[in-house]
Design an enzyme around this catalytic site. Structure first.
Site, mmCIF file in Angstrom:
data_model
loop_
_atom_site.group_PDB
_atom_site.id
_atom_site.type_symbol
_atom_site.label_atom_id
_atom_site.label_comp_id
_atom_site.label_asym_id
_atom_site.label_seq_id
_atom_site.Cartn_x
_atom_site.Cartn_y
_atom_site.Cartn_z
ATOM 1 N N LYS A 166 31.448 34.762 33.510
ATOM 2 C CA LYS A 166 30.785 35.332 34.685
ATOM 3 C C LYS A 166 29.305 35.010 34.714
ATOM 4 O O LYS A 166 28.598 35.122 33.715
ATOM 5 C CB LYS A 166 30.987 36.852 34.664
ATOM 6 C CG LYS A 166 30.594 37.546 35.937
ATOM 7 C CD LYS A 166 31.590 37.269 37.051
ATOM 8 C CE LYS A 166 31.019 37.668 38.414
ATOM 9 N NZ LYS A 166 29.925 36.791 38.850
ATOM 10 N N SER A 188 32.599 37.060 42.756
ATOM 11 C CA SER A 188 31.524 37.978 42.380
ATOM 12 C C SER A 188 31.236 38.982 43.494
ATOM 13 O O SER A 188 30.090 39.350 43.745
ATOM 14 C CB SER A 188 30.243 37.205 42.022
ATOM 15 O OG SER A 188 29.340 38.031 41.319
ATOM 16 N N SER A 200 25.318 40.553 37.852
ATOM 17 C CA SER A 200 26.769 40.515 38.079
ATOM 18 C C SER A 200 27.593 40.311 36.817
ATOM 19 O O SER A 200 28.827 40.398 36.860
ATOM 20 C CB SER A 200 27.112 39.414 39.090
ATOM 21 O OG SER A 200 26.732 39.810 40.387
ATOM 22 N N LYS A 250 30.147 42.896 35.961
ATOM 23 C CA LYS A 250 31.494 42.879 36.547
ATOM 24 C C LYS A 250 32.555 42.508 35.518
ATOM 25 O O LYS A 250 33.745 42.762 35.727
ATOM 26 C CB LYS A 250 31.523 41.924 37.739
ATOM 27 C CG LYS A 250 30.690 42.415 38.916
ATOM 28 C CD LYS A 250 30.448 41.354 39.962
ATOM 29 C CE LYS A 250 29.536 41.908 41.061
ATOM 30 N NZ LYS A 250 28.978 40.871 41.932
#
Length: 387
Positions: free
Chosen positions: A231, A121, A56, A59
């Site tokens: 993140k 997320s 993730s 992202k």
């Protein structure tokens, strides 16, 4: 064009020899990387150029592309996108990983989708945003790879908008993730502050009709002073990873850890690593914002030289126990050809110490220099000829 170098001697900073070695640290992560954005110094590099799946953490690029479009006026935060039934079908339920809990046919603003991506997320939020911006997810992925090229991410490629495993099509390095984080922080600072430090976000309903509130998984928020991004990522293939940033007393650090084996291990290592970055290193101020560091020769301009100034406060990063023995030089390809715009980056300040790699900081033009007309060229030529 020749590389011009001016060596600057700071006699007040050369009083003592620098004997302290770089502060020791052993990361428990298979991959770990840390950079001090305030000086450009890489404080730790363990496998920083190793290609890996980002999970993730990919992202971050999805959000960055959207931030850039918003900044350029090509996308608005209040623009509404509709959740396609096909997208909802693919990205809901336990098999879809992290979600924002979007519903088929629902209309969602760009602002809320970005909260769904950055804070929650949400894999579903990424695809809805991608389709809304570019028509298809793959068309948006092309924008992601174009942006990666522009930013100089030399060892990264994106195959999805959300980092879902895709048999190796999507890969990054810790060094590139740090560069991506730096780009977001420096190029879109207002949007970075608006979205990345949000502690929780509420969207969607349970089967019983209750609101669904989800917390930000950032492991250093609330644990490290000044933490405000970025993140986490996790898949079975990638392990547990995190790209994070915090700012204290004008020093901003970006860190990346990847390949950890547990959720709690990621928390512990992220906090320990960032804490070391602030406590084991110090900043030695060099130039205040706007200070003239050197002058550069100008070719075919209304002036024969231009001041090179610090675009922000500049400092060198040193081990906490070190003295301040450093050498500084200004490097640019010159003479620089007019026209030159005030604020244009035209040189590098390179700072060397015995215990750290060279730290490179930008210098910008302190004034506009127009292109000279024929008379101006002759006059500048005569001034140069006769001193």
């Amino acid at each position: 064009m020749n590389k011009s170098v001016a060596v600057l001697l700071f006699t007040g900073l050369l009083a003592q020899p620098l004997t302290a070695a770089a502060p020791p640290y052993t990361s428990e992560a298979p991959i770990a990387y840390m950079k001090d954005l305030s000086s450009g110094a890489v404080l730790y590099d363990k496998g920083g150029e190793t290609k890996m799946p980002p999970a993730s953490m990919a992202k971050m690029m999805t959000a960055h592309v959207a931030f850039r479009l918003i900044q350029k006026g090509e996308l608005k935060l209040d623009t509404m996108f509709t959740v396609r039934p096909e997208t909802w079908k693919q990205w809901h339920g336990p098999a879809a990983g992290s979600t924002m809990f979007l519903s088929a046919g629902e209309q969602v603003s760009v602002e809320n989708l970005l909260h769904g991506i950055v804070t929650l997320s949400g894999n579903d939020a990424c695809v809805v945003l991608a389709e809304g911006i570019a028509g298809t997810e793959q068309a948006f992925v092309a924008l992601m790879n174009e942006e990666a090229k522009r930013m100089g991410l030399k060892n990264s490629h994106f195959g999805t908008s959300n980092g879902w495993p895709d048999e190796g099509v999507t890969y990054v390095t810790a060094e590139d993730l740090a560069k991506l984080a730096q780009g977001t922080i420096e190029e879109t600072p207002d949007l970075y502050k608006r979205f990345y430090a949000t502690r929780s976000f509420t969207w969607g309903k349970t089967m019983g009709g209750a609101d669904i509130a989800q917390g930000n998984r950032n492991p250093i928020l609330g644990k490290i002073a000044g933490a405000d991004g970025l993140k986490t990522g996790h898949t079975e293939e990638a392990g547990y990873g995190f790209t994070g940033s915090a700012e204290q007393d004008g020093r901003r650090l970006v860190m990346v850890v990847a390949g950890l084996t547990s959720f709690n291990g990621r928390i512990q290592e992220s906090v320990r690593f960032m804490d070391w970055g602030f406590k084991a290193w110090k900043a030695q101020p060099l130039f205040k914002k706007g200070a003239t560091v050197e002058t550069a020769d100008v070719q075919l301009g209304s002036a024969t030289s231009v001041p090179l100034v610090a675009p922000q406060n500049l400092a060198v990063t040193l081990p906490r126990t070190a003295s301040t023995n450093i050498s500084v030089k200004v490097v640019y390809t010159g003479p620089i050809k007019a026209p030159i715009a005030k604020g244009q980056k035209i040189a590098d300040l390179i700072v060397s110490t015995p215990d750290t790699p060279p730290q490179v900081m930008p210098l910008v033009a302190g004034a506009d220099v127009a292109e000279a007309g024929m008379f101006g060229r002759l006059w500048n030529g005569l001034k140069t000829l006769f001193g």
